[in-house]
Design a protein around this motif. Structure first.
Motif, mmCIF file in Angstrom:
data_model
loop_
_atom_site.group_PDB
_atom_site.id
_atom_site.type_symbol
_atom_site.label_atom_id
_atom_site.label_comp_id
_atom_site.label_asym_id
_atom_site.label_seq_id
_atom_site.Cartn_x
_atom_site.Cartn_y
_atom_site.Cartn_z
ATOM 1 N N ALA B 146 0.013 7.273 -10.918
ATOM 2 C CA ALA B 146 1.062 7.525 -9.923
ATOM 3 C C ALA B 146 1.862 8.785 -10.247
ATOM 4 O O ALA B 146 3.082 8.766 -10.357
ATOM 5 N N ILE B 147 1.138 9.888 -10.415
ATOM 6 C CA ILE B 147 1.774 11.177 -10.698
ATOM 7 C C ILE B 147 1.233 12.210 -9.712
ATOM 8 O O ILE B 147 0.027 12.253 -9.454
ATOM 9 N N THR B 148 2.125 13.013 -9.153
ATOM 10 C CA THR B 148 1.721 14.056 -8.208
ATOM 11 C C THR B 148 2.252 15.399 -8.706
ATOM 12 O O THR B 148 2.848 15.470 -9.787
ATOM 13 N N ALA B 160 3.282 4.216 -6.655
ATOM 14 C CA ALA B 160 1.826 3.987 -6.628
ATOM 15 C C ALA B 160 1.370 3.392 -5.287
ATOM 16 O O ALA B 160 0.259 3.700 -4.821
ATOM 17 N N ASP B 161 2.208 2.542 -4.667
ATOM 18 C CA ASP B 161 1.862 2.010 -3.340
ATOM 19 C C ASP B 161 1.700 3.156 -2.342
ATOM 20 O O ASP B 161 0.784 3.163 -1.515
ATOM 21 N N THR B 162 2.615 4.126 -2.421
ATOM 22 C CA THR B 162 2.569 5.283 -1.521
ATOM 23 C C THR B 162 1.321 6.108 -1.769
ATOM 24 O O THR B 162 0.667 6.569 -0.830
ATOM 25 N N SER B 168 -5.477 6.750 1.374
ATOM 26 C CA SER B 168 -6.244 6.057 2.420
ATOM 27 C C SER B 168 -6.179 6.835 3.723
ATOM 28 O O SER B 168 -7.199 7.038 4.397
ATOM 29 N N ILE B 169 -4.984 7.275 4.076
ATOM 30 C CA ILE B 169 -4.810 8.058 5.304
ATOM 31 C C ILE B 169 -5.605 9.362 5.218
ATOM 32 O O ILE B 169 -6.269 9.765 6.171
ATOM 33 N N GLY B 170 -5.559 9.992 4.060
ATOM 34 C CA GLY B 170 -6.278 11.253 3.854
ATOM 35 C C GLY B 170 -7.777 11.135 4.080
ATOM 36 O O GLY B 170 -8.432 12.090 4.494
ATOM 37 N N PHE B 171 -8.321 9.950 3.792
ATOM 38 C CA PHE B 171 -9.769 9.751 3.929
ATOM 39 C C PHE B 171 -10.167 9.175 5.285
ATOM 40 O O PHE B 171 -11.357 9.024 5.559
ATOM 41 N N ALA B 172 -9.189 8.843 6.119
ATOM 42 C CA ALA B 172 -9.479 8.053 7.323
ATOM 43 C C ALA B 172 -10.327 8.788 8.362
ATOM 44 O O ALA B 172 -10.925 8.157 9.231
ATOM 45 N N GLN B 173 -10.383 10.126 8.257
ATOM 46 C CA GLN B 173 -11.244 10.869 9.190
ATOM 47 C C GLN B 173 -12.693 10.888 8.716
ATOM 48 O O GLN B 173 -13.605 11.155 9.498
ATOM 49 N N LYS B 174 -12.905 10.634 7.452
ATOM 50 C CA LYS B 174 -14.244 10.786 6.868
ATOM 51 C C LYS B 174 -14.908 9.460 6.515
ATOM 52 O O LYS B 174 -16.116 9.390 6.328
ATOM 53 N N LYS B 223 7.039 -2.289 1.091
ATOM 54 C CA LYS B 223 5.614 -2.443 0.820
ATOM 55 C C LYS B 223 4.857 -2.531 2.150
ATOM 56 O O LYS B 223 3.855 -1.843 2.358
ATOM 57 N N LEU B 224 5.373 -3.356 3.070
ATOM 58 C CA LEU B 224 4.672 -3.525 4.343
ATOM 59 C C LEU B 224 4.854 -2.315 5.259
ATOM 60 O O LEU B 224 3.953 -1.981 6.036
ATOM 61 N N ASN B 225 5.981 -1.658 5.160
ATOM 62 C CA ASN B 225 6.146 -0.415 5.933
ATOM 63 C C ASN B 225 5.085 0.599 5.523
ATOM 64 O O ASN B 225 4.495 1.277 6.365
ATOM 65 N N ASN B 226 4.860 0.683 4.213
ATOM 66 C CA ASN B 226 3.800 1.517 3.662
ATOM 67 C C ASN B 226 2.445 1.146 4.267
ATOM 68 O O ASN B 226 1.659 2.016 4.652
ATOM 69 N N CYS B 227 2.182 -0.149 4.343
ATOM 70 C CA CYS B 227 0.909 -0.643 4.888
ATOM 71 C C CYS B 227 0.758 -0.250 6.356
ATOM 72 O O CYS B 227 -0.294 0.242 6.767
ATOM 73 N N PHE B 228 1.801 -0.485 7.152
ATOM 74 C CA PHE B 228 1.690 -0.178 8.584
ATOM 75 C C PHE B 228 1.687 1.331 8.837
ATOM 76 O O PHE B 228 1.102 1.792 9.814
ATOM 77 N N HIS B 229 2.294 2.079 7.950
ATOM 78 C CA HIS B 229 2.174 3.540 8.008
ATOM 79 C C HIS B 229 0.691 3.917 7.924
ATOM 80 O O HIS B 229 0.204 4.756 8.695
#
Lengths: 258, 258
Positions: B146-148, B160-162, B168-174, B223-229
């Motif tokens: 969990a380091i950027t 780490a949840d983020t 996941s979002i980054g890969f969603a097109q591929k 946590k769930l806001n992260n999920c629905f995001h």
């Protein structure tokens, strides 16, 4: 065949923030493909003291017990490796940090116990370059810390000079490999107290003579054995000197060839 | 499109050697492509105390000063990440450890100072998947701590949840992406004290109702806001529950969909 540069830096660069910064600026500009291998420097020893962990030595060599291995893993693979990777990214060099466990790139076995048990110290037995070649061909620069693994879940402390030479040998069938050891002197010196007395070229034949004359002794002996081990396994050339040798052709350094 | 599983584990697994060992054995067997994201657990706090570094908190949230960032980098990217990678290799899963700086995969900016300065905490602004896609297509499993980083040489502590949801979002097109949050409960519970009261399915519509009823509150809300995001950015589904959900279809857990 493409030329691959494998460049190793030691504690004298890592321990000096300004020197590291300058080095990484230069390193980022070196034409790819390239690999960086870094040693540990004084940070691990400092952390060992800060955590009140006993430093165990035998005849001047450190024994890597479980606590020391944890500290080394934290400092080498964590703080130093990630800080170097982030700085290279800032210099537009697309680096990825590696230990030998990552991508199963460097496999080692625990150093056999003879008169002394060095603890979690690994001797390299295999280098897997397939994943690294894919990354190198995609413009990625691997940055290796001096940690390997045994394929059974155990990490090992491993000499950074050895990692650089074994990686170089591992790539020698796929690239024309040049191996550079950057340290605080201008190269291999005829007179250890005179930084101008650089021996500019050594080959296997003159090497034996220099050992017989006692010019190469002490710490330089294992370092140069490492180098000739690489030379004897299809690594094109090995250079030893200050980082300046990487970008200034007139900078004095020692070149080793077969 | 291939299915990519992004699986996040937290402190309850990392802090328990046996649980981590079992989890990694299971994880290694999950069909590729897959990515593991791990949190930090108690080790960083322990090391902070051992080193006599003051833990700075504000309203129950940790402030990441420079010393704390160093410790986090050592523990998350060093000890935990490399130990997971070595264990996965032992289970024949070809893992490579990543921070967001490695391969410039996750770029963040320092969290803006409003009422409080959280220090070296980064909010994700960009995910670069190109290098990761190459690795995934070559059978490599990335393991993220969990380091950027900010592309200017600065590392950041990041939730780490983020990281799991942004990757996941980054890969969603591929890929067809499935995101799994493994934690100590069976899923989102109707009654927080009854682990059998799992809400098996939540969609955007029922989610609003559960918030209004006060069933989703406190720690579960971010946590769930992260999920629905993630769900709202083309991630196929998000599952929350014990690690068992990954391999036992009958294991109760919560599935979130659009």
């Amino acid at each position: 065949m493409k030329t691959l540069k494998v460049i190793k830096i030691g504690g004298n660069i890592i321990d000096n923030e300004g020197a590291l910064h300058s080095f990484l600026e230069i390193f980022a500009k070196i034409e790819s493909p390239k690999i960086l291998v870094h040693g540990g420097g004084k940070l691990a020893t400092q952390l060992t003291q800060q955590m009140n962990v006993e430093v165990k030595m035998f005849e001047g060599r450190r024994i890597t017990d479980a606590q020391t291995l944890d500290i080394i893993t934290m400092v080498y693979a964590g703080k130093i490796n990630k800080s170097i990777v982030a700085k290279l990214q800032a210099n537009h060099c697309n680096a990825i940090g590696f230990s030998g466990a990552d991508g199963n790139t460097i496999v080692s076995i625990k150093r056999p116990v003879e008169s002394i048990d060095y603890g979690y110290v690994g001797d390299v037995v295999k280098v897997n370059t397939d994943t690294l070649v894919i990354l190198l061909n995609n413009g990625v620069t691997p940055v290796f810390c001096a940690i390997t693994h045994d394929e059974n879940g155990q990490l090992f402390n491993t000499n950074a000079d050895t990692i650089a030479s074994e990686l170089s040998i591992g790539f020698a069938q796929k690239f024309k490999v040049e191996l550079y050891y950057c340290f605080e002197k201008n190269g291999v010196l005829k007179n250890v107290n005179d930084d101008h007395s650089v021996i500019q070229h050594i080959d296997s034949k003159t090497y034996k003579g220099l050992i017989d004359e006692g010019i190469i002794a002490d710490g330089m002996l294992p370092k140069l054995n490492n180098c000739f081990h690489a030379i004897n396994h299809h690594v094109n050339k090995v250079c030893i000197g200050k980082p300046e040798m990487l970008f200034n052709d007139n900078s004095k350094h020692t070149t080793l060839t077969k």
